[in-house]
Design a protein around this motif. Sequence first.
Motif, PDB file in Angstrom:
ATOM      1  N   PHE A 247       0.940  -1.278   0.060  1.00  0.00           N
ATOM      2  CA  PHE A 247      -0.048   0.006  -0.182  1.00  0.00           C
ATOM      3  C   PHE A 247       0.792   1.127   0.191  1.00  0.00           C
ATOM      4  O   PHE A 247       0.597   2.063  -0.629  1.00  0.00           O
ATOM      5  CB  PHE A 247      -0.932  -0.017   1.091  1.00  0.00           C
ATOM      6  N   GLN A 248       1.696   1.301   0.702  1.00  0.00           N
ATOM      7  CA  GLN A 248       2.776   2.353   0.849  1.00  0.00           C
ATOM      8  C   GLN A 248       3.444   2.539  -0.548  1.00  0.00           C
ATOM      9  O   GLN A 248       3.563   3.631  -0.926  1.00  0.00           O
ATOM     10  CB  GLN A 248       3.843   2.418   1.964  1.00  0.00           C
ATOM     11  N   TRP A 249       3.846   1.551  -1.111  1.00  0.00           N
ATOM     12  CA  TRP A 249       4.551   1.608  -2.546  1.00  0.00           C
ATOM     13  C   TRP A 249       3.687   2.333  -3.486  1.00  0.00           C
ATOM     14  O   TRP A 249       4.072   3.304  -4.172  1.00  0.00           O
ATOM     15  CB  TRP A 249       4.926   0.374  -2.965  1.00  0.00           C
ATOM     16  N   ASP A 250       2.381   2.078  -3.367  1.00  0.00           N
ATOM     17  CA  ASP A 250       1.337   2.712  -4.326  1.00  0.00           C
ATOM     18  C   ASP A 250       1.022   4.078  -4.011  1.00  0.00           C
ATOM     19  O   ASP A 250       0.845   4.869  -4.867  1.00  0.00           O
ATOM     20  CB  ASP A 250      -0.018   1.818  -4.249  1.00  0.00           C
ATOM     21  N   SER A 251       1.124   4.204  -2.672  1.00  0.00           N
ATOM     22  CA  SER A 251       1.056   5.573  -2.286  1.00  0.00           C
ATOM     23  C   SER A 251       2.015   6.811  -2.846  1.00  0.00           C
ATOM     24  O   SER A 251       1.906   7.837  -3.220  1.00  0.00           O
ATOM     25  CB  SER A 251       0.914   5.785  -0.581  1.00  0.00           C
TER      26      SER A 251
END
Length: 678
Positions: free
Chosen positions: A219-223
Amino acid sequence: MTKSDYTSLRMGVDYYPEHWDRSLWEQDALLMKQSGVALVRIGEFAWSRLEPREGEYDFAWMDEAIDLFGSHGIDVVIGTPTHTPPRWLTTKYPDVLPITPNGGVFQPGVRGHRCFNSRSLRRLGERLIEQLAERYAQHPAVIGWQIDNEFSMLDSQSEQATEDFRDWVYRKYGTLERLNQEWGTVVWSGEYSEWNQLTPPLGGSPYQNPSFLLDFARFQWDSIVDFQQGQISAIRRHCPDHFITHNFHSYPQRLDLYAVGEELDFASFDYYPNTSPEKAATSPYSGALSLDITRGIKRQNFWIMEQLSGSPGGWMPMWRMPQPGYIRAYVWQAIARGADTLVHFRWRSATVGAEQFWHGLIDHSNVSGRRLAEFVQTSAELQRLAPLLGQTSPKAQVAILMSPEQLEALRIQKQADSFDYYENIKTYHRVLTKLGIDCDVIDWRQPLDAYQVVIAPHLYLLDDEVAERLSHFAADGGTLVTTARTGVKNLQNVCEMKLLPGLLADCTGVTVRDYDPLGSDIVRLDDREGEQFACSQWADILEPADGGRTEVLATYGGSVFFAGEATITRHEFGRGETYYIGTHPEESYLRGLLLGIMQKVGIPYIEGLPASVQVSVRSGESGSYLFILNLGREPRRIKSLGAYSDVMRGEGLLSGKLYNGHEIELEPYGVEIFRLIL
């Protein structure tokens, strides 16, 4: 300047006009031009000067600085300043500040105090960037943009990050029933019955559900990708002909480098090889891996956006000052491995702020010294050789697969003491580098058509797509090297109920009958010739498949209960072959194994390459160029590797002394560049 021009070879500096009195700008620009500076990066920390109060912009100082550099023929790269939100912004919009895993606030005062999920940061940051892009779209000196600065994982637990994480999980799984099943939340009564129960991993405990923790990382990568994309879109609306890059740093990064790199024109890296004498034996090889990783982000040449110019300090006690020749040698190492432009950090050592002792090319005294003189020499060499080396790049026949998902999953659940995913990749890469073999380090999901040998360490997470690609690679004639802890889990970070190596069992021709997490304990390794080596970290006890196509290359020795059992095998698979390495052998064994593989498939190598000496080749329409670099403090000698002409000192670039079998002397931090004579 068009996007294609970023492949030209040049040198530049990082410069902060807002840190210096205007009376210095003109003399700095003059000295830069005389020193061979072709471009400067500015602006990446200057939000408070560009927008001192909300909606009130002050671009006059940047106009003046850019005009000044342009008048001296120096190009400008603008860094978007979202890495350092100003105090008026963080005071008025506290949602900008990340919430740390322990519940604290990442306060302003240093840098990087921005939550990638903050809507205020996105709105105000993109508004400023749009203003900058529109203002400088047609300025002849502005050639490109750097997004933010040195992305890294923040593990923000803010309200917006929590809400966005729930939305991300909902989009991926759809129902709580499926979520609970995929994550295995039944353990420790962790099942969710309402969506509002789902939060980031508050407290940051490493002992939480590993599937949940891995998805929070994803999720953080996508953010971060989404945060970057907002800036890219704002720039491209006004500056379609400018390049856009980002400066990665300090590997290993928990970041998904490949996802961040996808929409960039090229990747950049901040390169600070360690100058300390105790690191002299390892730093050149760690640096070589970092450069090859950066090239692999886009599978093309790259930039160095911050290159070491003096002793780093401020974040830690100051390192040793680079010895004479050090700065030049490491510039050429970066170029040899695919860097096209190198921007040195920084022009002058700062007199204010936390990085006062992160030294630039010029000291606080503002008196030019040996480091600037070395920059001038190197820049002149690069300008002279640019017509030859431009449009060339490394062409590797060997690849190492690297995966942010493996790195994160193995960080979440450490397998054994001393077992380290990145350090083990470093070992394989170092062996290849010491054999003079160019190697690409690429995302584990990339096509493999260009390679003869693929090394795939620790594919702990595995799915059908990757397993099929690797199997096809070997079956079609490639050589695949796999290692222990392959096929342990699916992509949800859930253990598979299969004999290891799971989906690659047929391809490798072995199964793991048992294993022992050795950690730091040393176990004997016996090869077929009776030689003994050491191994550690892990011990897979292998069962070769029936049919006689799997050959045992090494067994365990000594007093362990699995003495005599297979640990390293070779398997014929289709038109190719696969190797399974069930432990982590000492470097000398890996050298012999990989050397044998290279000899078998016909990949050129160099035996007896002296310590600290690295060899790389860049090739293109203008020819093939051999770089021989001594990255150590002692002189070295090496035989020339075929028929080459000396282009570093050659008159007219191609008429230098011909070397063919002669011995070459390399002074400490010596650099030689030759053109292959066909």
